[in-house]
Scaffold this motif. Structure first.
Motif, PDB file in Angstrom:
ATOM      1  N   GLY A 120       0.815  -1.208   0.000  1.00 45.86           N
ATOM      2  CA  GLY A 120       0.000   0.000   0.000  1.00 45.86           C
ATOM      3  C   GLY A 120       0.846   1.253   0.000  1.00 45.86           C
ATOM      4  N   CYS A 121       0.214   2.381  -0.345  1.00 49.30           N
ATOM      5  CA  CYS A 121       0.901   3.677  -0.367  1.00 49.30           C
ATOM      6  C   CYS A 121       0.098   4.697   0.428  1.00 49.30           C
ATOM      7  N   CYS A 122       0.811   5.611   1.066  1.00 49.39           N
ATOM      8  CA  CYS A 122       0.184   6.620   1.930  1.00 49.39           C
ATOM      9  C   CYS A 122      -0.339   7.827   1.163  1.00 49.39           C
ATOM     10  N   SER A 123      -0.498   7.700  -0.146  1.00 53.33           N
ATOM     11  CA  SER A 123      -1.027   8.802  -0.957  1.00 53.33           C
ATOM     12  C   SER A 123      -2.518   9.034  -0.731  1.00 53.33           C
ATOM     13  N   VAL A 124      -3.126   8.283   0.174  1.00 55.50           N
ATOM     14  CA  VAL A 124      -4.583   8.316   0.373  1.00 55.50           C
ATOM     15  C   VAL A 124      -4.997   9.219   1.534  1.00 55.50           C
ATOM     16  N   ARG A 125      -4.143  10.123   1.964  1.00 57.53           N
ATOM     17  CA  ARG A 125      -4.439  10.911   3.167  1.00 57.53           C
ATOM     18  C   ARG A 125      -5.747  11.694   3.070  1.00 57.53           C
ATOM     19  N   PHE A 126      -6.112  12.128   1.881  1.00 58.21           N
ATOM     20  CA  PHE A 126      -7.300  12.964   1.751  1.00 58.21           C
ATOM     21  C   PHE A 126      -8.526  12.184   1.291  1.00 58.21           C
ATOM     22  N   LYS A 127      -8.358  10.892   1.035  1.00 65.96           N
ATOM     23  CA  LYS A 127      -9.489  10.056   0.677  1.00 65.96           C
ATOM     24  C   LYS A 127     -10.284   9.727   1.940  1.00 65.96           C
ATOM     25  N   GLY A 128     -11.596   9.866   1.840  1.00 69.27           N
ATOM     26  CA  GLY A 128     -12.450   9.581   2.976  1.00 69.27           C
ATOM     27  C   GLY A 128     -12.861  10.806   3.764  1.00 69.27           C
ATOM     28  N   MET A 129     -12.297  11.984   3.445  1.00 67.53           N
ATOM     29  CA  MET A 129     -12.736  13.209   4.115  1.00 67.53           C
ATOM     30  C   MET A 129     -14.189  13.483   3.751  1.00 67.53           C
ATOM     31  N   HIS A 130     -14.941  14.014   4.712  1.00 66.23           N
ATOM     32  CA  HIS A 130     -16.392  14.093   4.532  1.00 66.23           C
ATOM     33  C   HIS A 130     -16.787  14.943   3.322  1.00 66.23           C
ATOM     34  N   HIS A 131     -16.066  16.013   3.038  1.00 65.58           N
ATOM     35  CA  HIS A 131     -16.441  16.846   1.899  1.00 65.58           C
ATOM     36  C   HIS A 131     -16.079  16.174   0.571  1.00 65.58           C
ATOM     37  N   ASN A 132     -14.976  15.419   0.551  1.00 65.86           N
ATOM     38  CA  ASN A 132     -14.618  14.691  -0.665  1.00 65.86           C
ATOM     39  C   ASN A 132     -15.600  13.560  -0.953  1.00 65.86           C
ATOM     40  N   GLU A 133     -16.053  12.894   0.086  1.00 61.49           N
ATOM     41  CA  GLU A 133     -17.053  11.836  -0.109  1.00 61.49           C
ATOM     42  C   GLU A 133     -18.371  12.420  -0.612  1.00 61.49           C
ATOM     43  N   GLU A 296     -26.152  28.882  -8.044  1.00 61.09           N
ATOM     44  CA  GLU A 296     -25.095  28.266  -7.236  1.00 61.09           C
ATOM     45  C   GLU A 296     -25.636  27.998  -5.843  1.00 61.09           C
ATOM     46  N   GLU A 297     -25.432  26.767  -5.363  1.00 63.74           N
ATOM     47  CA  GLU A 297     -25.911  26.384  -4.043  1.00 63.74           C
ATOM     48  C   GLU A 297     -24.794  25.715  -3.253  1.00 63.74           C
ATOM     49  N   GLU A 298     -24.740  26.026  -1.962  1.00 60.36           N
ATOM     50  CA  GLU A 298     -23.801  25.335  -1.083  1.00 60.36           C
ATOM     51  C   GLU A 298     -24.396  23.998  -0.672  1.00 60.36           C
ATOM     52  N   VAL A 299     -23.581  22.964  -0.700  1.00 62.20           N
ATOM     53  CA  VAL A 299     -24.047  21.609  -0.422  1.00 62.20           C
ATOM     54  C   VAL A 299     -23.882  21.295   1.067  1.00 62.20           C
ATOM     55  N   PRO A 300     -24.953  20.831   1.722  1.00 62.21           N
ATOM     56  CA  PRO A 300     -24.803  20.427   3.133  1.00 62.21           C
ATOM     57  C   PRO A 300     -23.810  19.274   3.253  1.00 62.21           C
ATOM     58  N   LEU A 301     -22.999  19.312   4.289  1.00 62.78           N
ATOM     59  CA  LEU A 301     -21.987  18.288   4.492  1.00 62.78           C
ATOM     60  C   LEU A 301     -22.305  17.455   5.729  1.00 62.78           C
ATOM     61  N   PRO A 302     -21.975  16.173   5.708  1.00 66.81           N
ATOM     62  CA  PRO A 302     -22.181  15.313   6.883  1.00 66.81           C
ATOM     63  C   PRO A 302     -21.165  15.656   7.964  1.00 66.81           C
ATOM     64  N   PRO A 303     -21.329  15.095   9.151  1.00 65.65           N
ATOM     65  CA  PRO A 303     -20.351  15.346  10.216  1.00 65.65           C
ATOM     66  C   PRO A 303     -18.962  14.865   9.815  1.00 65.65           C
ATOM     67  N   ARG A 304     -17.966  15.494  10.400  1.00 62.42           N
ATOM     68  CA  ARG A 304     -16.587  15.094  10.140  1.00 62.42           C
ATOM     69  C   ARG A 304     -16.304  13.711  10.716  1.00 62.42           C
ATOM     70  N   SER A 305     -15.385  13.023  10.076  1.00 59.60           N
ATOM     71  CA  SER A 305     -14.897  11.749  10.593  1.00 59.60           C
ATOM     72  C   SER A 305     -14.043  12.005  11.846  1.00 59.60           C
ATOM     73  N   PRO A 306     -13.957  11.039  12.748  1.00 59.26           N
ATOM     74  CA  PRO A 306     -13.070  11.205  13.904  1.00 59.26           C
ATOM     75  C   PRO A 306     -11.591  11.113  13.535  1.00 59.26           C
ATOM     76  N   TYR A 307     -11.303  10.688  12.308  1.00 54.78           N
ATOM     77  CA  TYR A 307      -9.917  10.511  11.883  1.00 54.78           C
ATOM     78  C   TYR A 307      -9.413  11.762  11.169  1.00 54.78           C
ATOM     79  N   THR A 308      -8.133  12.050  11.337  1.00 64.58           N
ATOM     80  CA  THR A 308      -7.488  13.153  10.638  1.00 64.58           C
ATOM     81  C   THR A 308      -6.878  12.659   9.332  1.00 64.58           C
ATOM     82  N   ILE A 309      -6.406  13.601   8.517  1.00 61.13           N
ATOM     83  CA  ILE A 309      -5.768  13.206   7.262  1.00 61.13           C
ATOM     84  C   ILE A 309      -4.522  12.370   7.524  1.00 61.13           C
ATOM     85  N   MET A 310      -3.870  12.604   8.653  1.00 63.82           N
ATOM     86  CA  MET A 310      -2.669  11.830   8.953  1.00 63.82           C
ATOM     87  C   MET A 310      -3.008  10.411   9.410  1.00 63.82           C
TER      88      MET A 310
END
Length: 367
Positions: A120-133, A296-310
């Motif tokens: 595996g590679c650690c290039s996935v730090r920003f995958k799974g962030m609530h706004h990206n999902e 243009e509309e702002e999209v509601p976002l779900p709660p943040r994950s308990p995990y950080t990008i790191m």
């Protein structure tokens, strides 16, 4: 589960912190020949078995099926410990960039296949962030229509690794040790996110260029031969867009005399979405037509994950090892992403377009 850390520096200490969040008992081991780095690690994590070299650590006990080795060394020192970890019969999660070149990446992949273990590679730090999902959901819902154009630009005026950021880590500036500049430093994240969003089957890179703007604080006491500004035109085919090719305008700068700005936008025939993939504090906007007018509309976002990008690289990889749905980049996919990254350098050096085929994800959500 046992986690073997190769390297005792800042990034390995971050992975050790994440290990405590995995929801099961984790035993750590660490190897580093640097006494100062080891002392700092053991001050934060007292009692962890420590070694001066990775071979002794990996040979100290027989492997177990779920053992994970994390390679937290600079890029020029990724290949040997990754091979050691795989050849010891353990899964390996390697820091980004995966390797120094395609040949090293292929050696890693071959070793993983032979061992029957995950690479595996650690290039996935920003995958799974609530706004990206949320953006992924918008794309997959079809509300943008047929996607045809992507702008992926992130230009910082002064944020060079080894100068303005982590100034003591001068190895970032030496291509023989880092493999390259901002493309090797931030490119892995950009590529992982673009693939996660669009799931291309092939990527063509053309017209790539590398730049190195000069400043009054450029170091004269160390080798400095890496790019700090890069750009390319990319064409994604297959995946989310189907038969329609998607044109991608890509640019990344850690130093520029031009305007500092971030613009990431995906455009389709019925709408567009724009957001800041690397900053979850920023909103997500959709734009579309209503009665002949742009809305243009702002999209509601779900709660943040308990995990950080790191946290994400180890969290995603741990889930993959456990056989759970995962956003980890492993095996062929990890190497394909690295090949895509290297094709930017290839296009820039040869002036020719570079084509990379991408293996399909093996489960929903993986990219």
């Amino acid at each position: 589960m046992r986690i073997y850390l190769i390297g005792a520096g800042v990034i390995s200490r971050t992975h050790a912190e994440t290990a405590a969040k995995l929801g099961e008992e984790i035993e750590l081991r660490v190897a580093d020949p640097n006494p100062a780095a080891m002392a700092e690690f053991l001050e934060q994590f007292p009692g962890v078995p420590s070694y001066t070299n990775a071979s002794d650590m990996l040979n100290a006990e027989p492997p177990q099926d779920d053992d994970i080795v994390i390679v937290g060394t600079p890029p020029f020192a990724h290949l040997e410990p990754t091979l050691l970890g795989l050849q010891s019969g353990r899964h390996v999660l390697c820091e980004k960039p995966l390797a120094m070149n395609n040949e090293e990446a292929e050696l890693m992949l071959e070793a993983a296949r032979k061992a029957g273990k995950l690479l595996g590679c650690c290039s996935v730090r920003f995958k799974g962030m609530h706004h990206n999902e949320t953006v992924k959901q918008i794309i997959r819902s079809g509300q943008l229509g047929d996607i045809y154009h992507v702008t992926w630009v992130n230009k910082w005026a002064r944020s060079r690794s080894g100068i303005e950021y982590q100034a003591n880590s001068r190895w970032f500036l030496d291509s023989a040790r880092s493999g390259g500049g901002v493309m090797m430093d931030w490119g892995p994240y950009d590529i992982a996110m673009m693939h996660d969003m669009l799931q291309p089957e092939t990527v063509e890179v053309a017209g790539a260029w590398l730049g190195k703007p000069e400043t009054a604080v450029d170091p004269a006491d160390t080798k400095f031969d890496v790019e700090t500004h890069v750009g390319a035109m990319m064409t994604f085919r297959g995946g989310i867009s189907g038969p329609r090719p998607v044109s991608v305008h890509y640019e990344r700068a850690s130093c520029t005399h031009g305007d500092e700005y971030v613009k990431v936008e995906i455009e389709g025939t019925r709408g567009s979405v724009k957001w800041t993939p690397f900053d979850s504090r920023q909103p997500v906007y959709i734009r579309f037509d209503r009665d002949g007018q742009v809305v243009e509309e702002e999209v509601p976002l779900p709660p943040r994950s308990p995990y950080t990008i790191m946290d994400h690289p180890l969290v995603h990889f741990h889930r993959k090892v456990r056989g759970l749905s995962s956003l980890a980049n492993v095996g062929d996919r990890a190497v394909d992403h690295f090949r895509h990254l290297q094709s930017v350098y290839g296009s820039a050096s040869t002036g020719q377009s570079q084509l990379t085929s991408i293996h399909p994800a093996d489960e929903e959500g993986q990219a």
